[in-house]
Design a protein around this motif. Structure first.
Motif, short mmCIF file in Angstrom:
data_model
loop_
_atom_site.label_atom_id
_atom_site.label_comp_id
_atom_site.label_asym_id
_atom_site.label_seq_id
_atom_site.Cartn_x
_atom_site.Cartn_y
_atom_site.Cartn_z
N THR A 154 -5.34 -4.40 -5.65
CA THR A 154 -5.94 -3.09 -5.91
C THR A 154 -5.86 -2.21 -4.68
OG1 THR A 154 -7.49 -4.14 -7.46
CG2 THR A 154 -8.01 -1.90 -6.73
N VAL A 155 -5.41 -0.98 -4.88
CA VAL A 155 -5.26 -0.02 -3.78
C VAL A 155 -5.96 1.28 -4.17
CG1 VAL A 155 -3.66 1.30 -2.35
CG2 VAL A 155 -3.04 -1.01 -3.09
N THR A 156 -6.80 1.78 -3.29
CA THR A 156 -7.44 3.08 -3.51
C THR A 156 -6.47 4.20 -3.18
OG1 THR A 156 -9.62 2.14 -2.96
CG2 THR A 156 -9.39 4.54 -2.87
N ARG A 157 -6.43 5.20 -4.02
CA ARG A 157 -5.55 6.35 -3.81
C ARG A 157 -5.81 6.97 -2.44
NH1 ARG A 157 -0.89 8.76 -4.23
NH2 ARG A 157 -0.90 10.94 -4.88
N TYR A 158 -4.76 7.46 -1.78
CA TYR A 158 -4.93 8.02 -0.43
C TYR A 158 -4.13 9.31 -0.29
CZ TYR A 158 -0.54 5.38 0.19
OH TYR A 158 0.72 4.87 0.05
N GLY A 159 -4.38 10.01 0.83
CA GLY A 159 -3.76 11.30 1.05
C GLY A 159 -2.60 11.27 2.03
N GLU A 160 -2.13 12.47 2.37
CA GLU A 160 -0.94 12.61 3.20
C GLU A 160 -1.11 12.00 4.59
OE1 GLU A 160 2.78 13.41 4.35
OE2 GLU A 160 2.01 13.86 2.33
N ASN A 161 -2.30 12.11 5.16
CA ASN A 161 -2.52 11.60 6.52
C ASN A 161 -2.27 10.10 6.60
OD1 ASN A 161 -3.54 12.02 9.35
ND2 ASN A 161 -5.08 10.57 8.65
N LEU A 162 -2.85 9.35 5.68
CA LEU A 162 -2.64 7.90 5.69
C LEU A 162 -1.20 7.56 5.36
CD1 LEU A 162 -3.71 5.07 6.03
CD2 LEU A 162 -4.46 5.09 3.64
N HIS A 163 -0.58 8.36 4.52
CA HIS A 163 0.83 8.12 4.18
C HIS A 163 1.70 8.20 5.44
CE1 HIS A 163 4.81 9.60 2.41
NE2 HIS A 163 4.71 8.32 2.12
N VAL A 164 1.45 9.20 6.26
CA VAL A 164 2.20 9.35 7.51
C VAL A 164 1.90 8.17 8.44
CG1 VAL A 164 2.44 10.76 9.60
CG2 VAL A 164 2.34 11.86 7.35
N VAL A 194 0.84 -1.20 0.00
CA VAL A 194 0.00 0.00 0.00
C VAL A 194 0.88 1.25 0.00
CG1 VAL A 194 -1.73 1.30 1.30
CG2 VAL A 194 -1.92 -1.19 1.13
N LEU A 195 1.96 1.22 0.75
CA LEU A 195 2.88 2.36 0.77
C LEU A 195 3.45 2.62 -0.62
CD1 LEU A 195 4.47 4.42 2.54
CD2 LEU A 195 6.27 2.68 2.71
N ALA A 196 3.75 1.57 -1.37
CA ALA A 196 4.33 1.72 -2.70
C ALA A 196 3.40 2.44 -3.66
CB ALA A 196 4.70 0.34 -3.27
N ALA A 197 2.10 2.44 -3.36
CA ALA A 197 1.14 3.10 -4.25
C ALA A 197 1.10 4.61 -4.04
CB ALA A 197 -0.26 2.53 -4.01
N TRP A 198 1.83 5.12 -3.06
CA TRP A 198 1.77 6.52 -2.68
C TRP A 198 2.06 7.46 -3.84
CZ3 TRP A 198 -0.03 10.35 -0.22
CH2 TRP A 198 0.68 11.55 -0.06
N GLU A 199 3.07 7.19 -4.61
CA GLU A 199 3.49 8.11 -5.67
C GLU A 199 2.84 7.80 -7.02
OE1 GLU A 199 7.73 8.02 -5.59
OE2 GLU A 199 7.86 9.24 -3.77
N HIS A 200 1.83 6.96 -7.01
CA HIS A 200 1.15 6.60 -8.27
C HIS A 200 -0.28 7.14 -8.26
CE1 HIS A 200 4.32 3.75 -9.60
NE2 HIS A 200 4.50 3.60 -8.28
N LYS A 201 -0.72 7.58 -9.40
CA LYS A 201 -2.06 8.14 -9.53
C LYS A 201 -2.96 7.18 -10.30
CE LYS A 201 -0.38 12.92 -9.54
NZ LYS A 201 -0.34 14.21 -10.28
N PRO A 202 -4.27 7.20 -10.01
CA PRO A 202 -5.21 6.35 -10.75
C PRO A 202 -5.22 6.74 -12.22
CG PRO A 202 -6.19 7.27 -8.77
CD PRO A 202 -4.91 7.98 -8.97
#
Length: 388
Positions: free
Chosen positions: A344-354, A283-291
């Motif tokens: 499949t991973v849903t795009r997420y924001g900065e809060n979940l990234h932290v 899930v972390l790896a999906a951080w810099e990828h956009k749908p």
């Protein structure tokens, strides 16, 4: 023979002198250095009364008794001046053995932030060490006595009793009724508005391995609005069935809605075990990828999408009697991450990234300082080769 004036004066002064006064806040200092507020402890004691129950230390006798009044005053002054934050204030009071002052401070902190879990945790640490049950009470009646105190109105006594009852309930499949809290009592407590009762019930249900309460605790571990309850439910459901708990959290982390994903990340970091790392890193790896990007990660395709899975929190698949629902992910040899060739991973924001980075540090048991790229590199080059 008449006594001289000097001896008579000495006798008079000795009789007139007031008896030594107990310290305003007597603190027993044990041989190990541990400090515990006491009531009637003496040098050499290996058990003594505290304001909240009997403290036993068979291998750690009392070495001296000191007055903790000035220390308590100083700590409060530092807190008032904001030199100490809430965490440090409670921690320092606990280290100083200031049980009554700690009780008051925990209530003050919770009055400002009812979502703060630390006041519960620090009181529970003491609760496990103290025995409030009357010595004359039969062993088989201890659980009922403690549970009555859990459901009482006094916050501190309830938290202490909850920590103690959690240690004493039977974990055996052949458990005696006197040594367990009934499912009816646990269910009523979890539905209560009282946070202490709800938290204790989650812990006890887990310790007693109450499988019939798995779904209730799973849902509570994700959706409950109160963090002290949510965290307790996560631990409880982990004890009941660690595999299904992990699968539910991974599913919600990857595709869930809003704060459910935040809770899932926290739960996996604390209770997910070794297998949680795979999901957290993917899930972390999906951080810099956009749908609707797809990319390869450790031999698997990860697909980033924009919409959440509204059924991620559905518990239908966790009911073994519901044969119409696909619950392959509950197979003990199959992880949710491996259900298909694409994760499949849903795009997420900065809060979940932290929160993901924090969960990974919790999983590692240390502040690693790794950012997203460093975690992925470590996972691919160190962790996976070590598991081959």
């Amino acid at each position: 023979m008449a006594l001289s004036a000097a001896p008579l004066l000495a006798v008079f002064l000795a009789q007139a002198a007031p008896a030594p006064q107990a310290p305003p806040i007597p603190i027993a200092v044990l041989q190990s250095g541990q400090r515990v507020e006491c009531i009637d402890a003496e040098i050499g004691d290996r058990e003594f009364e505290t304001p909240f129950g009997l403290f036993r230390s068979p291998t750690d006798p009392v070495e001296k008794i000191v007055d903790g009044a000035q220390q308590a005053k100083d700590l409060r002054m530092l807190r008032t001046k904001r030199v100490l934050d809430d965490f440090t204030w409670l921690h320092d009071l606990s280290t100083a053995g200031q049980l009554r002052q700690l009780s008051v401070a925990c209530l003050e902190v919770l009055a400002q932030d009812h979502q703060n879990t630390y006041p519960y945790v620090i009181l529970e640490q003491w609760g496990r060490q103290l025995d409030p049950v009357p010595a004359k009470l039969d062993r088989d009646k201890r659980i009922a006595w403690l549970w009555k105190r859990v459901t009482g109105k006094d916050f501190t006594l309830a938290v202490f009793a909850g920590a103690k009852i959690r240690e004493e309930v039977s974990q055996s499949s052949q458990a005696q009724n006197e040594r367990v809290v009934s499912i009816r009592q646990l269910r009523n407590a979890i539905r209560s508005k009282n946070i202490v009762q709800r938290r204790v019930a989650c812990f006890v249900a887990g310790r007693q391995r109450e499988f019939s309460m798995r779904e209730l605790l799973l849902e509570t571990s994700i959706v409950d609005l109160l963090e002290p309850v949510r965290c307790a439910a996560a631990e409880g459901t982990h004890e009941i069935h660690a595999h299904s708990a992990r699968q539910y959290w991974v599913r919600n982390l990857a595709r869930g809605s809003g704060v459910n994903r935040d809770a899932a990340a926290w739960n996996l970091g604390h209770f997910g075990g070794a297998d949680a790392l795979n999901a957290l890193v993917h899930v972390l790896a999906a951080w810099e990828h956009k749908p609707p990007e797809r990319f390869r990660m450790a031999g698997r395709t990860v697909w980033v999408v924009s919409s959440p899975d509204r059924s991620a929190g559905d518990l239908g698949g966790y009911n073994p009697e519901n044969l119409e629902v696909d619950f392959r992910h509950l197979s003990p040899d199959l992880e949710f991450l491996d259900l298909g060739s694409t994760f499949t991973v849903t795009r997420y924001g900065e809060n979940l990234h932290v929160l993901l980075l924090e969960a990974l540090d919790t999983w590692a048991g240390e502040k690693t300082g790794r950012d997203t790229a460093a975690w992925i590199t470590w996972y691919l080059e160190v962790w996976l080769p070590s598991r081959a």
